[in-house]
Write a protein that holds these residues in place. Structure first.
Motif, short mmCIF file in Angstrom:
data_model
loop_
_atom_site.label_atom_id
_atom_site.label_comp_id
_atom_site.label_asym_id
_atom_site.label_seq_id
_atom_site.Cartn_x
_atom_site.Cartn_y
_atom_site.Cartn_z
N SER A 170 -0.12 8.87 8.50
CA SER A 170 -0.60 8.62 9.87
C SER A 170 0.12 7.46 10.55
O SER A 170 -0.14 7.15 11.70
CB SER A 170 -2.11 8.36 9.87
OG SER A 170 -2.38 7.10 9.32
N GLU A 171 1.02 6.80 9.81
CA GLU A 171 1.72 5.65 10.40
C GLU A 171 3.23 5.85 10.43
O GLU A 171 3.96 4.89 10.67
CB GLU A 171 1.41 4.38 9.59
CG GLU A 171 -0.02 3.91 9.71
CD GLU A 171 -0.24 2.58 8.99
OE1 GLU A 171 0.31 2.41 7.88
OE2 GLU A 171 -0.97 1.74 9.53
N ASN A 172 3.66 7.06 10.13
CA ASN A 172 5.09 7.35 10.04
C ASN A 172 5.79 6.40 9.06
O ASN A 172 6.87 5.89 9.32
CB ASN A 172 5.74 7.23 11.43
CG ASN A 172 7.09 7.92 11.47
OD1 ASN A 172 7.42 8.70 10.57
ND2 ASN A 172 7.89 7.62 12.49
N SER A 173 5.15 6.18 7.92
CA SER A 173 5.73 5.23 6.96
C SER A 173 6.20 5.90 5.67
O SER A 173 6.64 5.22 4.75
CB SER A 173 4.73 4.12 6.66
OG SER A 173 3.53 4.66 6.20
N PHE A 174 6.12 7.24 5.59
CA PHE A 174 6.63 7.92 4.39
C PHE A 174 8.14 7.76 4.32
O PHE A 174 8.85 7.97 5.31
CB PHE A 174 6.26 9.40 4.41
CG PHE A 174 6.79 10.14 3.21
CD1 PHE A 174 6.21 9.95 1.97
CD2 PHE A 174 7.89 10.98 3.31
CE1 PHE A 174 6.71 10.59 0.84
CE2 PHE A 174 8.39 11.64 2.18
CZ PHE A 174 7.79 11.44 0.95
N VAL A 220 -3.80 9.69 1.75
CA VAL A 220 -3.92 9.45 3.19
C VAL A 220 -3.45 8.02 3.45
O VAL A 220 -4.11 7.05 3.06
CB VAL A 220 -5.37 9.61 3.71
CG1 VAL A 220 -5.41 9.46 5.22
CG2 VAL A 220 -5.94 10.97 3.31
N ASP A 221 -2.28 7.88 4.08
CA ASP A 221 -1.69 6.57 4.36
C ASP A 221 -1.38 6.50 5.86
O ASP A 221 -0.41 7.09 6.31
CB ASP A 221 -0.41 6.39 3.53
CG ASP A 221 0.20 5.00 3.70
OD1 ASP A 221 -0.53 4.07 4.07
OD2 ASP A 221 1.42 4.85 3.45
N SER A 222 -2.17 5.82 6.69
CA SER A 222 -3.36 5.11 6.32
C SER A 222 -4.61 5.80 6.86
O SER A 222 -4.54 6.53 7.84
CB SER A 222 -3.29 3.69 6.87
OG SER A 222 -3.90 3.55 8.13
N LYS A 254 0.83 -1.22 0.00
CA LYS A 254 0.00 0.00 0.00
C LYS A 254 0.86 1.27 0.00
O LYS A 254 0.64 2.17 -0.81
CB LYS A 254 -0.94 0.00 1.23
CG LYS A 254 -1.83 -1.22 1.32
CD LYS A 254 -2.74 -1.16 2.52
CE LYS A 254 -2.04 -1.29 3.88
NZ LYS A 254 -1.41 -2.61 4.11
N SER A 255 1.82 1.32 0.91
CA SER A 255 2.65 2.53 0.97
C SER A 255 3.50 2.69 -0.28
O SER A 255 3.77 3.82 -0.71
CB SER A 255 3.54 2.51 2.22
OG SER A 255 2.74 2.58 3.39
N GLN A 256 3.90 1.56 -0.88
CA GLN A 256 4.69 1.64 -2.11
C GLN A 256 3.89 2.33 -3.22
O GLN A 256 4.44 3.11 -4.00
CB GLN A 256 5.13 0.24 -2.57
CG GLN A 256 5.86 -0.57 -1.51
CD GLN A 256 7.12 0.11 -0.99
OE1 GLN A 256 7.92 0.64 -1.76
NE2 GLN A 256 7.30 0.11 0.32
MG MG Z 1 2.17 1.12 4.82
#
Ligand code: MG
Ligand code: ADP
Length: 315
Positions: free
Chosen positions: A143-147, A202-204, A114-116
């Motif tokens: 929102s998940e600190n995944s950038f 918006v992730d996630s 998803k983040s990819q």
């Molecule tokens: Mg992700």
């Protein structure tokens, strides 16, 4: 005949103070009032219920909102833009790419990619039209600190873009809780024209909402907030002709005995607001499957793609 309504200040019963409060709360145009709910206006400007109803109706009348003939809607549909996912297979599945004027939802398990997709489209939206982009910029709510900027750089380099420039065109905000996330989405409207935004990510979508509203007894409250958030995102997409891409988590459904027992979280509110829903899952090796689950105008189906160092690609 009352006086002509051109700005928020002209709305009946609102008054100068009410108008200022509405402006301060981000209701800057008659359009914003026309698509608001009475509850929202009551909260934002301490208006009475009757006044809020009247103001909304007056704004709608002034804008001649309500029914539109289908040819006008067709004209609006003609303006729909599309952003490539990086894979021609997947683009084909969804009618040519992630479309503007509506919300696209991708959901799947942890590490399903998803983040990819978010990193990829934050870059591809910047491509010119003929290369699958919209020549616009990206607003990224994380929102998940995944950038991961390093992944963005890899994707940009692969596409032959100047990665420094690409990074400067992605406006990232961390969302620390559900209210903060909602506020960031509401404030996005201000940035869209200024910063030439064509894609909001918006992730996630649900991580903060799930963390905050845990018990069964809190579900109704959560859904009410979520409803408001989804409406904000829908309005952003429709009124600015931009794409909104949200990622969503899955839960296992013990009631499903055959087939895939996972379902996206967020219930009907998210299901109805997301116009295009894609289920992402891993396949063999670096291969992955995107399944189109819900679309008002396209048949369901699946597409095979890969995630590599270069981002999202065809197999
Ligand atoms: Mg992700
Ligand atoms: P989520 O759905 O949880 O957001 P991600 O989008 O973060 O999942 O996907 C994580 C997966 O992406 C990893 O398990 C890996 O397979 C793949 N991936 C991440 N970075 C790279 C990379 N540099 N090269 C190849 N694959 C990668």
């Amino acid at each position: 005949m009352g006086k002509e309504i051109k700005t928020i200040h002209d709305l009946p019963g609102v008054g100068a103070q009410g108008a200022e409060k509405l402006l301060a709360a981000g209701y800057k145009s008659l359009e914003a009032i026309a698509v608001a709910s009475p509850m929202e206006l009551q909260e934002a400007a301490s208006l009475g219920e009757g006044t809020a109803d009247k103001a909304i109706k007056a704004a709608r009348d002034a804008l001649e909102m309500g029914y539109e003939t289908a040819d006008k809607l067709a004209k609006k549909r003609e303006l729909v833009g599309r952003i490539t996912t990086g894979s021609a297979e997947v683009d084909g599945l969804i009618g040519g790419g992630i479309e503007t004027q509506s919300i696209t939802e991708i959901y799947g398990k942890f590490a399903s990619g998803k983040s990819q997709w978010c990193f990829e489209t934050a870059v591809t939206v910047q491509l010119p039209k003929e290369k699958g982009g919209l020549g616009g910029n990206c607003l990224y709510i994380d929102s998940e600190n995944s950038f991961r900027p390093e992944r963005v750089i890899q994707v940009a380099n692969h596409l032959g873009l100047d990665s420094e420039k690409v990074l400067k065109n992605i406006f990232v905000a961390r969302a620390y809780n559900a209210d903060h996330q909602m506020l960031l989405a509401e404030k996005a409207a201000d940035m869209i024209t200024d910063k030439k935004i064509k894609l909001v990510i918006v992730d996630s979508l649900m991580a903060q909402f799930r963390a905050e509203f845990v018990g069964r007894g809190q579900l109704a409250g959560r859904q009410q907030k979520l409803n408001r958030h989804m409406r904000t995102l829908m309005k952003l997409a429709e009124m600015n002709n931009i794409a909104v891409l949200v990622t969503n988590q899955v839960m296992s459904r013990p009631d499903i005995l055959f087939g895939d027992p996972t379902a996206p979280v967020g219930g009907n509110i998210v299901a109805h607001a997301s116009k295009t829903r894609l289920y992402l899952r891993k396949s063999k090796g670096d291969k992955r499957v995107a399944k189109l689950v819900d679309s008002p105008s396209l048949p369901d189906g699946e597409a095979l793609y890969r995630i590599t160092e270069n981002g999202v690609e065809d197999v």
